[in-house]
Design a protein around this motif. Structure first.
Motif, PDB file in Angstrom:
ATOM      1  N   GLY A  75      15.376  13.465   3.358  1.00 21.87           N
ATOM      2  CA  GLY A  75      14.160  12.797   3.782  1.00 21.87           C
ATOM      3  C   GLY A  75      14.053  11.369   3.273  1.00 21.87           C
ATOM      4  O   GLY A  75      12.974  10.925   2.864  1.00 21.87           O
ATOM      5  N   LEU A  76      15.171  10.641   3.318  1.00 24.18           N
ATOM      6  CA  LEU A  76      15.189   9.277   2.792  1.00 24.18           C
ATOM      7  C   LEU A  76      14.743   8.272   3.857  1.00 24.18           C
ATOM      8  O   LEU A  76      15.126   8.370   5.027  1.00 24.18           O
ATOM      9  CB  LEU A  76      16.595   8.904   2.329  1.00 24.18           C
ATOM     10  CG  LEU A  76      17.243   9.801   1.257  1.00 24.18           C
ATOM     11  CD1 LEU A  76      18.637   9.280   0.921  1.00 24.18           C
ATOM     12  CD2 LEU A  76      16.380   9.860  -0.002  1.00 24.18           C
ATOM     13  N   ALA A  77      13.962   7.312   3.413  1.00 26.00           N
ATOM     14  CA  ALA A  77      13.630   6.200   4.300  1.00 26.00           C
ATOM     15  C   ALA A  77      14.847   5.299   4.483  1.00 26.00           C
ATOM     16  O   ALA A  77      15.037   4.698   5.548  1.00 26.00           O
ATOM     17  CB  ALA A  77      12.461   5.401   3.735  1.00 26.00           C
ATOM     18  N   GLU A 112      11.787  15.808  -6.533  1.00 21.69           N
ATOM     19  CA  GLU A 112      10.350  15.791  -6.325  1.00 21.69           C
ATOM     20  C   GLU A 112       9.813  14.367  -6.433  1.00 21.69           C
ATOM     21  O   GLU A 112      10.072  13.663  -7.412  1.00 21.69           O
ATOM     22  CB  GLU A 112       9.660  16.690  -7.354  1.00 21.69           C
ATOM     23  CG  GLU A 112      10.008  18.164  -7.193  1.00 21.69           C
ATOM     24  CD  GLU A 112       9.218  19.044  -8.137  1.00 21.69           C
ATOM     25  OE1 GLU A 112       8.335  18.512  -8.849  1.00 21.69           O
ATOM     26  OE2 GLU A 112       9.457  20.264  -8.155  1.00 21.69           O
ATOM     27  N   THR A 113       9.084  13.958  -5.409  1.00 21.66           N
ATOM     28  CA  THR A 113       8.453  12.640  -5.390  1.00 21.66           C
ATOM     29  C   THR A 113       7.019  12.818  -4.911  1.00 21.66           C
ATOM     30  O   THR A 113       6.694  13.809  -4.250  1.00 21.66           O
ATOM     31  CB  THR A 113       9.209  11.678  -4.459  1.00 21.66           C
ATOM     32  OG1 THR A 113       9.280  12.244  -3.133  1.00 21.66           O
ATOM     33  CG2 THR A 113      10.617  11.419  -4.967  1.00 21.66           C
ATOM     34  N   PRO A 114       6.134  11.866  -5.224  1.00 24.75           N
ATOM     35  CA  PRO A 114       4.741  11.986  -4.794  1.00 24.75           C
ATOM     36  C   PRO A 114       4.630  12.107  -3.279  1.00 24.75           C
ATOM     37  O   PRO A 114       5.422  11.509  -2.540  1.00 24.75           O
ATOM     38  CB  PRO A 114       4.111  10.672  -5.289  1.00 24.75           C
ATOM     39  CG  PRO A 114       4.966  10.256  -6.438  1.00 24.75           C
ATOM     40  CD  PRO A 114       6.352  10.674  -6.072  1.00 24.75           C
ATOM     41  N   PRO A 115       3.660  12.895  -2.799  1.00 23.11           N
ATOM     42  CA  PRO A 115       3.482  13.050  -1.346  1.00 23.11           C
ATOM     43  C   PRO A 115       3.302  11.699  -0.660  1.00 23.11           C
ATOM     44  O   PRO A 115       2.544  10.848  -1.120  1.00 23.11           O
ATOM     45  CB  PRO A 115       2.200  13.898  -1.240  1.00 23.11           C
ATOM     46  CG  PRO A 115       2.116  14.618  -2.545  1.00 23.11           C
ATOM     47  CD  PRO A 115       2.678  13.692  -3.566  1.00 23.11           C
ATOM     48  N   GLY A 116       4.034  11.498   0.414  1.00 21.92           N
ATOM     49  CA  GLY A 116       3.925  10.275   1.192  1.00 21.92           C
ATOM     50  C   GLY A 116       4.711   9.103   0.664  1.00 21.92           C
ATOM     51  O   GLY A 116       4.743   8.042   1.308  1.00 21.92           O
ATOM     52  N   ALA A 117       5.343   9.244  -0.505  1.00 15.67           N
ATOM     53  CA  ALA A 117       6.100   8.131  -1.076  1.00 15.67           C
ATOM     54  C   ALA A 117       7.378   7.878  -0.287  1.00 15.67           C
ATOM     55  O   ALA A 117       8.021   8.817   0.199  1.00 15.67           O
ATOM     56  CB  ALA A 117       6.443   8.415  -2.534  1.00 15.67           C
ATOM     57  N   LEU A 118       7.737   6.615  -0.155  1.00 14.80           N
ATOM     58  CA  LEU A 118       9.020   6.264   0.458  1.00 14.80           C
ATOM     59  C   LEU A 118      10.146   6.679  -0.493  1.00 14.80           C
ATOM     60  O   LEU A 118      10.131   6.320  -1.666  1.00 14.80           O
ATOM     61  CB  LEU A 118       9.104   4.756   0.707  1.00 14.80           C
ATOM     62  CG  LEU A 118       8.143   4.170   1.745  1.00 14.80           C
ATOM     63  CD1 LEU A 118       8.202   2.647   1.699  1.00 14.80           C
ATOM     64  CD2 LEU A 118       8.484   4.672   3.138  1.00 14.80           C
ATOM     65  N   ARG A 119      11.103   7.405   0.010  1.00 20.23           N
ATOM     66  CA  ARG A 119      12.240   7.862  -0.796  1.00 20.23           C
ATOM     67  C   ARG A 119      13.462   7.012  -0.426  1.00 20.23           C
ATOM     68  O   ARG A 119      13.909   7.017   0.726  1.00 20.23           O
ATOM     69  CB  ARG A 119      12.527   9.344  -0.533  1.00 20.23           C
ATOM     70  CG  ARG A 119      11.441  10.266  -1.060  1.00 20.23           C
ATOM     71  CD  ARG A 119      11.474  11.620  -0.379  1.00 20.23           C
ATOM     72  NE  ARG A 119      12.693  12.381  -0.606  1.00 20.23           N
ATOM     73  CZ  ARG A 119      12.884  13.240  -1.612  1.00 20.23           C
ATOM     74  NH1 ARG A 119      11.915  13.434  -2.513  1.00 20.23           N
ATOM     75  NH2 ARG A 119      14.015  13.911  -1.724  1.00 20.23           N
ATOM     76  N   ILE A 120      13.965   6.274  -1.400  1.00 23.84           N
ATOM     77  CA  ILE A 120      15.110   5.384  -1.176  1.00 23.84           C
ATOM     78  C   ILE A 120      16.259   5.845  -2.050  1.00 23.84           C
ATOM     79  O   ILE A 120      16.104   5.997  -3.266  1.00 23.84           O
ATOM     80  CB  ILE A 120      14.730   3.929  -1.508  1.00 23.84           C
ATOM     81  CG1 ILE A 120      13.591   3.462  -0.597  1.00 23.84           C
ATOM     82  CG2 ILE A 120      15.944   3.006  -1.371  1.00 23.84           C
ATOM     83  CD1 ILE A 120      12.981   2.150  -1.005  1.00 23.84           C
ATOM     84  N   GLY A 121      17.407   6.115  -1.449  1.00 27.74           N
ATOM     85  CA  GLY A 121      18.582   6.562  -2.199  1.00 27.74           C
ATOM     86  C   GLY A 121      19.505   5.403  -2.527  1.00 27.74           C
ATOM     87  O   GLY A 121      19.626   4.441  -1.755  1.00 27.74           O
ATOM     88  N   GLY A 142       0.781  -1.234   0.000  1.00 28.43           N
ATOM     89  CA  GLY A 142       0.000   0.000   0.000  1.00 28.43           C
ATOM     90  C   GLY A 142       0.806   1.273   0.000  1.00 28.43           C
ATOM     91  O   GLY A 142       0.247   2.364  -0.087  1.00 28.43           O
ATOM     92  N   GLU A 143       2.142   1.171   0.101  1.00 30.82           N
ATOM     93  CA  GLU A 143       2.982   2.371   0.118  1.00 30.82           C
ATOM     94  C   GLU A 143       3.747   2.490  -1.192  1.00 30.82           C
ATOM     95  O   GLU A 143       4.394   1.546  -1.633  1.00 30.82           O
ATOM     96  CB  GLU A 143       3.975   2.316   1.290  1.00 30.82           C
ATOM     97  CG  GLU A 143       3.337   2.484   2.648  1.00 30.82           C
ATOM     98  CD  GLU A 143       4.372   2.516   3.761  1.00 30.82           C
ATOM     99  OE1 GLU A 143       4.565   3.591   4.360  1.00 30.82           O
ATOM    100  OE2 GLU A 143       4.988   1.471   4.017  1.00 30.82           O
ATOM    101  N   GLN A 144       3.706   3.673  -1.776  1.00 30.53           N
ATOM    102  CA  GLN A 144       4.463   3.905  -2.993  1.00 30.53           C
ATOM    103  C   GLN A 144       5.917   4.173  -2.625  1.00 30.53           C
ATOM    104  O   GLN A 144       6.212   4.806  -1.609  1.00 30.53           O
ATOM    105  CB  GLN A 144       3.895   5.104  -3.761  1.00 30.53           C
ATOM    106  CG  GLN A 144       4.586   5.348  -5.100  1.00 30.53           C
ATOM    107  CD  GLN A 144       3.978   6.489  -5.879  1.00 30.53           C
ATOM    108  OE1 GLN A 144       3.086   7.175  -5.382  1.00 30.53           O
ATOM    109  NE2 GLN A 144       4.451   6.702  -7.099  1.00 30.53           N
ATOM    110  N   ALA A 145       6.837   3.699  -3.451  1.00 32.25           N
ATOM    111  CA  ALA A 145       8.260   3.899  -3.208  1.00 32.25           C
ATOM    112  C   ALA A 145       8.923   4.435  -4.462  1.00 32.25           C
ATOM    113  O   ALA A 145       8.585   4.030  -5.585  1.00 32.25           O
ATOM    114  CB  ALA A 145       8.922   2.587  -2.781  1.00 32.25           C
TER     115      ALA A 145
END
Length: 376
Positions: A187-189, A151-160, A124-127
């Motif tokens: 703001g990376l997960a 820029e990434t969608p609001p609430g999306a998990l940001r993975i570097g 259910g979570e976008q990444a």
């Protein structure tokens, strides 16, 4: 979102100091790691493998290594591999990565642009993946700097995903230096890093996976991949997965005689199959000439053929030849006179003393060999 974090495959690594027979096996083991990574991904329900740079050891790995790598990944059709250029295999115009982009199978992607990549939805979570491909072997700019404003969608998990060092080593311009707090700034997960070959935790969201197949001595944790679970703002769960085949071990043995070897050899790398052991032994101590020859014969003629490769360093195993040692060398002849002279030169020390020690050992070995041949 669950995935495998790995890096520094360095396929095609030459292992130049290693004898040819062992070198071939070590190089093949790096390719075999692809199969083991896929098996680990499948077993842990993590069908996404992020490779944080240095997929190949050089920008020109050779056709066999190149084709083997692609075919092995293609065979794992239910596992997705995302490959990042590193400092060993940087982006070059019309080079390796252009070829890869054209040849990669459906489950493999070459990350050649600093642009967000949609990883889809997990539970259910976008990444979204933020890759930092290297276009040069050495670059002064931080390749991850663009993550902060991506820029990434609001609430999306940001993975570097990046390749470089978070620590300076005193150079005038340390290459590919990554800000140690990049995960916080951007703001990376989770920030998956490559470059260091040992597994290292930088902070709760930043890790080096290390190489999946060990390739050198002196690394604390190597031969693993990381299973990563990320969810919302929670701290990622990171678990080590054993991947590597070979175990690289370096030990120092202080010996007082050949009899010390039995216990040392018996206790060498318990639980590791001999054929999977790459071993460096540094010998030290004070022994007679006969004992030194016996030690070397035991290690070079027996142990060296049991392990994958034995790197034996015996410079500090000091010889103190006895009268009994010298009596074994042509007791009344010219060789005996030469042996006595060499022992005297050894006592003078310095470079000539070391050469004299080597010459005396060689003379002793050849004399023993001649005697055995005569008895046969």
């Amino acid at each position: 979102m669950r995935f495998i974090h790995t890096s520094d495959w360095q396929l095609g690594k030459p292992f130049g100091r290693v004898p040819e027979e062992a070198r071939t096996v070590l190089r093949e083991a790096r390719l075999d790691a692809i199969d083991r990574l896929a098996a680990a991904a499948r077993a842990n329900g993590a069908p996404l493998v992020l490779v944080a740079g240095d997929v190949f050891d050089s920008p020109e790995p050779g056709d066999r290594v190149y084709r083997q790598a692609l075919n092995r990944m293609k065979a794992q059709a239910d596992v997705r591999f995302l490959l990042l250029p590193g400092n060993h295999d940087p982006l070059r115009a019309d080079g390796l990565w252009s070829r890869l982009a054209a040849d990669t199978p459906a489950n493999v992607a070459a990350l050649t642009e600093a642009l967000p990549v949609d990883l889809g939805t997990g539970d259910g979570e976008q990444a979204v993946l933020l890759p930092a491909p290297l276009s040069h072997k050495r670059s002064v700019a931080d390749p991850t700097q663009w993550f902060d404003g991506a820029e990434t969608p609001p609430g999306a998990l940001r993975i570097g995903l990046a390749h470089g060092s978070v620590q300076t080593f005193g150079g005038d311009a340390d290459p590919n230096l990554v800000a140690v707090d990049r995960a916080r700034r951007a703001g990376l997960a989770y920030l998956a890093l490559g470059d260091w070959h040992g597994r290292i935790r930088i902070d709760e969201r930043t890790y080096y996976s290390g190489t999946p197949e060990p390739d050198d001595f002196g690394r604390e944790v190597t031969g693993v991949a990381l299973l990563v679970d990320v969810s919302g703002n929670a701290t990622p769960e990171v678990t080590e997965l054993p991947i590597g085949r070979h175990h690289w071990l370096e030990e120092g043995w202080s010996l007082s005689g050949a009899d010390d070897l039995d216990a040392r050899i018996a206790g060498l790398a318990p639980g590791v199959a001999r054929q999977d052991l790459v071993c460096r032994l540094r010998l030290s101590g004070l022994v007679t000439l006969a004992e030194r020859v016996a030690v070397r014969r035991r290690l070079e003629d027996e142990l060296a053929h049991e392990v994958r490769w034995l790197d034996l360093i015996a410079d500090d195993l000091v010889t103190r030849p006895t009268d009994t040692d010298l009596s074994e060398i042509d007791a009344q002849g010219e060789l005996h006179t030469a042996a006595v002279r060499l022992r005297a030169m050894m006592g003078e020390g310095g470079a000539e003393g070391r050469l004299a020690a080597q010459a005396l050992e060689r003379l002793y070995v050849e004399q023993m060999r001649a005697q055995r041949a005569g008895e046969a």
